[in-house]
Structure formats: C-alpha cells, structure tokens
Design a protein around this motif. Structure first.
Motif, PDB file in Angstrom:
ATOM      1  N   ALA A 111       2.024   3.155  -7.652  1.00 34.34           N
ATOM      2  CA  ALA A 111       2.617   3.648  -6.409  1.00 34.34           C
ATOM      3  C   ALA A 111       3.063   2.512  -5.498  1.00 34.34           C
ATOM      4  O   ALA A 111       4.085   2.610  -4.821  1.00 34.34           O
ATOM      5  CB  ALA A 111       1.638   4.552  -5.676  1.00 34.34           C
ATOM      6  N   HIS A 112       2.292   1.425  -5.469  1.00 31.76           N
ATOM      7  CA  HIS A 112       2.575   0.326  -4.546  1.00 31.76           C
ATOM      8  C   HIS A 112       3.393  -0.802  -5.162  1.00 31.76           C
ATOM      9  O   HIS A 112       3.650  -1.810  -4.494  1.00 31.76           O
ATOM     10  CB  HIS A 112       1.263  -0.254  -4.004  1.00 31.76           C
ATOM     11  N   ASP A 113       3.812  -0.652  -6.403  1.00 30.14           N
ATOM     12  CA  ASP A 113       4.570  -1.731  -7.041  1.00 30.14           C
ATOM     13  C   ASP A 113       5.881  -1.988  -6.291  1.00 30.14           C
ATOM     14  O   ASP A 113       6.672  -1.066  -6.051  1.00 30.14           O
ATOM     15  CB  ASP A 113       4.875  -1.365  -8.493  1.00 30.14           C
ATOM     16  N   ALA A 114       6.123  -3.241  -5.932  1.00 33.43           N
ATOM     17  CA  ALA A 114       7.264  -3.591  -5.079  1.00 33.43           C
ATOM     18  C   ALA A 114       8.602  -3.246  -5.722  1.00 33.43           C
ATOM     19  O   ALA A 114       9.492  -2.704  -5.058  1.00 33.43           O
ATOM     20  CB  ALA A 114       7.198  -5.074  -4.722  1.00 33.43           C
ATOM     21  N   ARG A 115       8.781  -3.557  -6.991  1.00 29.27           N
ATOM     22  CA  ARG A 115      10.058  -3.281  -7.653  1.00 29.27           C
ATOM     23  C   ARG A 115      10.299  -1.778  -7.773  1.00 29.27           C
ATOM     24  O   ARG A 115      11.423  -1.292  -7.575  1.00 29.27           O
ATOM     25  CB  ARG A 115      10.086  -3.931  -9.032  1.00 29.27           C
ATOM     26  N   ARG A 116       9.250  -1.053  -8.117  1.00 26.59           N
ATOM     27  CA  ARG A 116       9.383   0.398  -8.213  1.00 26.59           C
ATOM     28  C   ARG A 116       9.726   0.995  -6.850  1.00 26.59           C
ATOM     29  O   ARG A 116      10.605   1.858  -6.740  1.00 26.59           O
ATOM     30  CB  ARG A 116       8.071   1.001  -8.736  1.00 26.59           C
ATOM     31  N   LEU A 117       9.043   0.547  -5.811  1.00 26.83           N
ATOM     32  CA  LEU A 117       9.301   1.059  -4.468  1.00 26.83           C
ATOM     33  C   LEU A 117      10.742   0.822  -4.042  1.00 26.83           C
ATOM     34  O   LEU A 117      11.367   1.685  -3.426  1.00 26.83           O
ATOM     35  CB  LEU A 117       8.348   0.402  -3.466  1.00 26.83           C
ATOM     36  N   PRO A 167      -7.189   3.879  -9.104  1.00 24.50           N
ATOM     37  CA  PRO A 167      -6.635   2.524  -8.961  1.00 24.50           C
ATOM     38  C   PRO A 167      -5.343   2.330  -9.751  1.00 24.50           C
ATOM     39  O   PRO A 167      -4.398   1.686  -9.268  1.00 24.50           O
ATOM     40  CB  PRO A 167      -7.758   1.627  -9.483  1.00 24.50           C
ATOM     41  N   ALA A 168      -5.276   2.876 -10.957  1.00 22.63           N
ATOM     42  CA  ALA A 168      -4.049   2.752 -11.759  1.00 22.63           C
ATOM     43  C   ALA A 168      -2.892   3.464 -11.067  1.00 22.63           C
ATOM     44  O   ALA A 168      -1.763   2.954 -11.022  1.00 22.63           O
ATOM     45  CB  ALA A 168      -4.275   3.326 -13.154  1.00 22.63           C
ATOM     46  N   LEU A 169      -3.158   4.654 -10.521  1.00 25.41           N
ATOM     47  CA  LEU A 169      -2.120   5.383  -9.795  1.00 25.41           C
ATOM     48  C   LEU A 169      -1.620   4.566  -8.611  1.00 25.41           C
ATOM     49  O   LEU A 169      -0.406   4.453  -8.376  1.00 25.41           O
ATOM     50  CB  LEU A 169      -2.671   6.722  -9.308  1.00 25.41           C
ATOM     51  N   ALA A 179     -10.716   3.077   0.245  1.00 21.87           N
ATOM     52  CA  ALA A 179     -10.422   1.642   0.197  1.00 21.87           C
ATOM     53  C   ALA A 179     -10.849   1.017  -1.122  1.00 21.87           C
ATOM     54  O   ALA A 179     -10.209   0.077  -1.607  1.00 21.87           O
ATOM     55  CB  ALA A 179     -11.102   0.931   1.366  1.00 21.87           C
ATOM     56  N   THR A 180     -11.936   1.528  -1.721  1.00 16.23           N
ATOM     57  CA  THR A 180     -12.390   0.966  -2.992  1.00 16.23           C
ATOM     58  C   THR A 180     -11.318   1.104  -4.074  1.00 16.23           C
ATOM     59  O   THR A 180     -11.118   0.188  -4.883  1.00 16.23           O
ATOM     60  CB  THR A 180     -13.673   1.666  -3.466  1.00 16.23           C
ATOM     61  N   ALA A 181     -10.624   2.222  -4.088  1.00 18.37           N
ATOM     62  CA  ALA A 181      -9.568   2.421  -5.082  1.00 18.37           C
ATOM     63  C   ALA A 181      -8.419   1.450  -4.849  1.00 18.37           C
ATOM     64  O   ALA A 181      -7.828   0.928  -5.804  1.00 18.37           O
ATOM     65  CB  ALA A 181      -9.073   3.859  -5.031  1.00 18.37           C
ATOM     66  N   HIS A 182      -8.107   1.172  -3.591  1.00 14.01           N
ATOM     67  CA  HIS A 182      -7.038   0.234  -3.273  1.00 14.01           C
ATOM     68  C   HIS A 182      -7.421  -1.184  -3.692  1.00 14.01           C
ATOM     69  O   HIS A 182      -6.586  -1.929  -4.214  1.00 14.01           O
ATOM     70  CB  HIS A 182      -6.731   0.284  -1.775  1.00 14.01           C
TER      71      HIS A 182
END
Length: 230
Positions: free
Chosen positions: A92-98, A86-88, A177-180
């Motif tokens: 990975a999905h952070d908008a600013r980082r992306l 989940p932390a990864l 999906a649980t991790a997401h």
C-alpha cells in the motif's frame, strides 16, 4: 473438500490457517461461503439455506481484532489475518505504486484522500452534508477509487436515523503501529509474494501487478501464517 463451519471460533481458525479468505469464490479459490455451506454455492449465497450462518460468521470475523475485512482478492470482500497486515501495508505504501495509482484518481478522489490523510478518517454522510463537498453518493464513488487502489480502508458505521454510512480511514488509522513497523522490514517483492502465497493475489486496480521491477526469488511457505495483532 469444504467443511461445514459452525462457529465463529472455527471461522477465525480458518482465517488464521489460510491468511486470506474471500467471502465468495474468486477464480476458483475457496471461500467462507463455501466452507459454511459445505460445497459449491450455485447463484447468490444470499439465497442459500446457510445464508444466515454466513452472515453471522462474516460479522464475527469483521469484529475480530485479528482480522481486517477489505476488498482485496479479485476486488472482492476478503478476511485478512493480522500476520499479513505488514505485507499489505508494504504494498500500500510503496512509492512507485502510489505514484501510478494517484495519477489515475478523479479530482474528487484526490480531495477525499487528502482529507483522510489529514484527519485520519472521513465519514461520508457528514462530509456530504457540507456545502463545500459533493453529495454523499458522489463521495461514495470517490471512496471506491481509494479502496480499489489500496489508498485507504473502507468500512461502514452508524449514521443518523439508523442508516449506515461509509467510513474511509487512512492506513495509519486503520492498522496498528506494530504492523507499520514490520512493513518497513519487507521488500516490495517479498510482500507481494507473501500475499500471493496465502491466496491474496491483488487485483490489477491495486497498481501492484504492473510494477516494472524484477521480482525477487523469495518463496514464502504456503503453510499456516503466524503472528497477531499487538
């Protein structure tokens, strides 16, 4: 002092305890190779007497449903326990980082990412045989950009005539999906600190190290991680 790992069960127990375990030392960190060899490995671990066992235990960890194998710590092969997925994903999905990482992609990497996000996964040997796509070797370079930027997960799969080809998967396809769902409950700063506290400091290419937002004072325990794939 590193011990002598002998069995897949011992290797998995170590990953459960550490959370993240590189295959080889990164910046003085411990590693699977050293744990198997029982000490520092001079030169390439492939030349060490314990190399066959290192390969065996690496393959066992890759096959475990509790472990994700990816280039993470220092951009090197890392075995990451499910408790840290989940932390990864939050990173990975952070908008600013992306936004930052996508801006630095080559055109080939942008196109490959679009295909992966559309289909869930892409086999580079299959794409490379299509006239509308670049050769497989060029796609491999594009795939490495996605991997370095935590935009997708890379693994190898069987191809024609016994060859192996790179398989690029979206995070939605690579992790359950649980991790997401659990990732959505974390803050960016909390996720970043959780990874760091378990030895998974991200490489600069991830784009997570240059985030301008102030870090929260959250300091997760460095003890054994808990949880698993479900």
């Amino acid at each position: 002092m590193p011990g002598h790992l002998e069995t897949p069960a011992e290797a998995l127990a170590l990953v459960r305890e550490r959370g993240a375990l590189p295959l080889t030392p990164v910046g003085g960190s411990d590693s699977l190779a050293e744990q198997v060899a029982g000490g520092r490995v001079q030169g390439s671990w492939c030349d060490h007497p314990a190399s066959a066992r290192i390969v065996e235990l690496s393959a066992a960890l890759e096959a475990s449903p509790e472990v994700l194998t990816l280039k993470l710590v220092g951009g090197k092969v890392t075995f990451l326990h499910a408790a840290l997925w989940p932390a990864l994903l939050r990173i990975a999905h952070d908008a600013r980082r992306l936004e930052r990482v996508r801006a630095g992609l080559s055109p080939a990497a942008v196109r490959l990412l679009e295909e992966v996000e559309r289909a869930g996964e892409a086999h580079l040997d299959q794409l490379g045989r299509q006239n509308s796509w670049p050769p497989e070797r060029d796609l491999a370079r594009a795939a490495k950009e996605l991997e370095a930027g935590l935009l997708a997960h890379l693994s190898t799969g069987a191809a024609e005539r016994g060859r192996q080809s790179v398989v690029v998967r979206s995070w939605a396809a690579a992790l359950p999906a649980t991790a997401h769902r659990r990732a959505a409950q974390l803050t960016f700063e909390g996720a970043l600190e959780l990874l760091r506290s378990h030895g998974a400091a991200l490489a600069p290419s991830s784009g997570a190290c240059t985030d301008p937002r102030p870090r929260a004072p959250t300091r997760p325990s460095r003890g054994r991680v808990s949880g698993g794939r479900s």
